[in-house]
Design an enzyme around this catalytic site. Structure first.
Site, PDB file in Angstrom:
ATOM      1  N   PRO A 100       0.819  -1.217   0.000  1.00  0.00           N
ATOM      2  CG  PRO A 100      -0.685  -1.503   1.772  1.00  0.00           C
ATOM      3  CD  PRO A 100       0.549  -2.068   1.172  1.00  0.00           C
TER       4      PRO A 100
ATOM      5  CD  GLU B 199      -0.173  -5.685  10.759  1.00  0.00           C
ATOM      6  OE1 GLU B 199      -0.001  -4.457  10.792  1.00  0.00           O
ATOM      7  OE2 GLU B 199      -1.270  -6.219  10.540  1.00  0.00           O
TER       8      GLU B 199
ATOM      9  NE  ARG C 108      -6.590  -3.676 -22.529  1.00  0.00           N
ATOM     10  CZ  ARG C 108      -6.369  -2.482 -23.073  1.00  0.00           C
ATOM     11  NH1 ARG C 108      -5.430  -1.695 -22.597  1.00  0.00           N
ATOM     12  NH2 ARG C 108      -7.101  -2.060 -24.089  1.00  0.00           N
TER      13      ARG C 108
ATOM     14  CG  ASP D 245      -6.305   1.423 -25.466  1.00  0.00           C
ATOM     15  OD1 ASP D 245      -7.526   1.256 -25.582  1.00  0.00           O
ATOM     16  OD2 ASP D 245      -5.553   0.624 -24.910  1.00  0.00           O
TER      17      ASP D 245
END
Ligand code: 9D3
Length: 263
Positions: A88, A115, A153, A168
């Site tokens: 994170p 953790e 992709r 895209d």
């Protein structure tokens, strides 16, 4: 591209490798993919991968030795692979990061659990740290699948022509235009006439306009960060500006004090 994932839950990847674009990319030899159990590199009769944190506190920490051995083992096969710690605390993944990763020969993903991972692995054995966004998962495995999906992709030849990266980049940075298929009328709602007109230029313009208006309404942050806008995009925005201006003018010259803020 060689993907290797180091995890204590390698079974989570079995259905992932076996479906859709990932499976096709493996079959076409565009990528190779493996999930490696960190436990296989843990010593002792119980193959322990985690331990209590120094300094106390709740939760467990992934031990450094099994991870170091696992990373070295993969690098023996793929010396040029970049090692990415899923955490994170990493830089936040987006399409630019996906493009960056797609140009590598190989990627080794380390999935944290509990953790976290012993800090010495973060410092000396990894090249990059990535998060997929500001929400709390229970581990890095799902985050790795998100990244592998987005990167695969982008590898040349993986997507068929219809959905390729060309498309895209055409409206890159905007939300997609509205889509319609048959029937022509569904529960009283018709398909916009322009899409039935056969005028390709007008259809393209209409699609760009719906792209722009959706982006403006739903994700104005994307428009602000997008530079430069194309001539055609600017023209469409200027037309809205002009039309909205006319509406406001009509209100303010009609006698009521619409712009002063009192109802
Ligand atoms: C419960 C411990 N947390 C303290 C507030 C820190 C924490 C450690 C490990 C929170 C989540 C995790 C597990 N998450 C990941 O390993 C992870 C993750 C994520 O949770 N969100 C977004 N991207 C990622 S990449 C890896």
């Amino acid at each position: 591209m060689d993907f290797a994932v180091l995890t204590i839950f390698p079974e989570m990847f079995i259905p992932f490798w076996e479906h859709g674009i990932i499976r096709r990319a493996v079959e076409q030899d565009k990528i190779s993919a493996s999930a490696i159990n960190i436990r296989d590199f843990a010593e002792g009769r119980h193959h322990v991968t985690d331990d209590r944190p120094y300094g106390g506190g709740c939760g467990m920490v992934l031990k450094p030795e099994p991870l170091a051995r696992a990373i070295r083992d993969v690098k023996k096969r793929q010396p040029s692979s970049k090692t990415i710690l899923m955490t994170p605390q990493g830089r936040v993944f987006n399409q630019n990061v996906a493009c960056e990763l797609a140009s590598e020969d190989g990627l080794i993903f380390v999935c944290g659990r509990y953790e976290g991972v012993d800090e010495r692995i973060c410092q000396d054995f990894t090249d990059d740290e990535i998060s997929i966004g500001d929400y709390v998962l229970t581990g890095g495995e799902l985050a790795v699948m998100v990244i592998i999906d987005a990167v695969t992709r982008l590898i040349p030849g993986v997507l068929g022509g219809a959905d390729s990266a060309e498309k895209d980049s055409f409206s890159e940075g905007l939300l997609e235009h509205a889509h319609y298929t048959r029937p022509q009328t569904f529960e009283g709602m018709a398909v916009p006439d322009v899409l039935l007109s056969g005028h390709h230029k007008e259809i393209e313009r209409w699609r760009l306009e719906t792209s722009l208006i959706r982006t403006f309404l739903k994700r104005p942050d994307l428009l602000k960060d997008r530079s430069p806008l194309s001539k055609q995009e600017l023209k469409i925005l200027e037309k809205w500006y002009f039309d909205i201006g006319k509406i406001i003018q009509a209100q303010s010259s009609s006698g009521t004090d619409a712009l002063s803020g009192d109802e």
